[in-house]
Design an enzyme around this catalytic site. Structure first.
Site, short mmCIF file in Angstrom:
data_model
loop_
_atom_site.label_atom_id
_atom_site.label_comp_id
_atom_site.label_asym_id
_atom_site.label_seq_id
_atom_site.Cartn_x
_atom_site.Cartn_y
_atom_site.Cartn_z
N ARG A 127 0.82 -1.20 0.00
CA ARG A 127 0.00 0.00 0.00
C ARG A 127 0.86 1.26 0.00
O ARG A 127 2.00 1.25 0.45
CB ARG A 127 -0.92 0.00 1.23
CG ARG A 127 -2.06 -1.00 1.15
CD ARG A 127 -2.82 -1.10 2.46
NE ARG A 127 -3.32 0.19 2.92
CZ ARG A 127 -4.47 0.73 2.50
NH1 ARG A 127 -5.19 0.12 1.59
NH2 ARG A 127 -4.88 1.89 2.98
N LYS A 192 2.64 -7.59 11.43
CA LYS A 192 2.03 -7.82 10.12
C LYS A 192 2.37 -9.21 9.59
O LYS A 192 3.53 -9.56 9.42
CB LYS A 192 2.47 -6.76 9.13
CG LYS A 192 1.67 -6.80 7.82
CD LYS A 192 1.80 -5.50 7.07
CE LYS A 192 0.99 -5.51 5.80
NZ LYS A 192 1.04 -4.21 5.10
N ARG A 328 -0.75 4.05 17.18
CA ARG A 328 0.13 5.15 17.61
C ARG A 328 1.29 4.67 18.48
O ARG A 328 2.39 5.18 18.40
CB ARG A 328 -0.66 6.21 18.38
CG ARG A 328 -1.60 6.99 17.47
CD ARG A 328 -2.15 8.21 18.18
NE ARG A 328 -2.87 7.86 19.39
CZ ARG A 328 -3.56 8.75 20.11
NH1 ARG A 328 -3.59 10.01 19.72
NH2 ARG A 328 -4.22 8.38 21.19
#
Length: 332
Positions: A127, A192, A328
């Site tokens: 992405r 991920k 965050r």
């Protein structure tokens, strides 16, 4: 394919079993002199980022065996119905990007239902223009072309549907601690594990075509993923035995994708919303949404029926249909 590339691949296929092979056997297999074997081994190791072990008196081997992609083994892992949904299954030893290839061919009339897998991508894409790290033979790089009579705008929720289906399949295979990060990153213990890149093209009122690009970290070693700029995980960490079933997993993933695309074409996003929410473990957490040059801070408040991300902000609950979520505390 060049003669040098053919030689590299012939050597990898010979060593893929992880067993020792003598220099004499390698020389005979490659059709080179015994003196040329070491140079061939070093060039292949350098070209493909592989570690080749040498033991005097025993020969050469890959310390970690490779399960190379096998078209028949992939198809054998699929049901007859799913196989019928595929027009063609292509296996590439090396390609720039499986998705870029299918997008190019789609523009030239390639039919719906063509899947492409590759051992390695030289220009894999993630992405926001990121590079998808794609070492040889250890992960899954899979793309699927599908045509719809629908307008491109009608496919806006497809990324959530596909992400939910992939997460559900891996959970059914025994992988626990999975979560989805909007819209379609798949995480394992906040790292991920897989990513999706969906590209749509077509007429404003239809028809349109979609290419789903799926990358799953399967058995990637830390050195191979050293350039990745975020925490990542591999299937082998989550469930070692599944990490060693590359072809079978590829077949089951393709089956899940074919079924999801067919259902989305008939029913849209609604059948997939609740499934996505089951993996939404970030609900209630503070996040940032990166939207072009803007960064919007808020609390993750789930997704709407149309797949939009809902953030609780200082201005109240606001839906967003684009952007990238950042955790965050863990991501820059």
């Amino acid at each position: 394919m060049s003669q040098a590339m053919e030689r590299h691949l012939a050597l990898i296929r010979m060593l893929a079993d992880g067993q020792f092979h003598s220099g004499e056997a390698i020389a005979e297999h490659l059709g080179v002199t015994r003196a040329a074997v070491w140079k061939a081994l070093r060039r292949t190791a350098d070209q493909f980022g592989l570690e080749i072990e040498s033991v005097r008196g025993r020969g050469y081997r890959l310390p970690v065996p490779l399960e190379l992609l096998d078209r028949e083994a992939i198809l054998a892992a699929m049901s007859e119905r799913a196989r019928a949904g595929l027009t063609r299954l292509e296996i590439q030893d090396q390609i720039d990007s499986t998705s870029a290839y299918l997008m190019r061919e789609a523009a030239l009339g390639m039919p719906s239902g063509v899947a492409c897998l590759a051992e390695r991508q030289t220009a894999g894409r993630g992405r926001r223009g990121r590079v998808w790290v794609s070492p040889f033979g250890v992960n899954l790089y899979l793309s699927l072309l599908w045509r719809f009579p629908l307008a491109p705008a009608a496919l806006g929720g497809m990324s959530l549907a596909v992400g939910a289906v992939i997460a559900d399949l891996l959970r059914s295979e025994g992988v626990e601690d999975l979560s989805l990060k909007w819209p379609n990153d798949l995480l394992w213990r906040r790292r991920k594990l897989a990513g999706l890149l969906l590209e749509v093209s077509g007429e404003s009122q239809g028809p349109s075509h979609l290419v789903i690009g799926l990358g799953i970290n399967l058995r990637m070693q830390p050195t191979q993923g050293a350039s990745i700029e975020q925490p990542w995980a591999s299937i082998e960490e989550a469930m070692p035995e599944l990490g060693r079933c590359r072809n079978a997993l590829a077949g089951r993933l393709l089956e899940a994708l074919v079924s999801a695309l067919d259902r989305y074409g008939r029913e849209g996003l609604s059948p997939f919303i609740d499934l996505w929410r089951r993996f939404d473990t970030l609900h209630g957490e503070p996040v940032r949404l990166i939207l072009g040059d803007r960064v919007i801070q808020g609390t993750h408040a789930g997704i709407a029926a149309d797949g939009s991300l809902i953030l609780e902000t200082s201005e109240g609950r606001v839906p967003f249909q684009a952007g990238e979520v950042s955790l965050r505390a863990q991501e820059s």
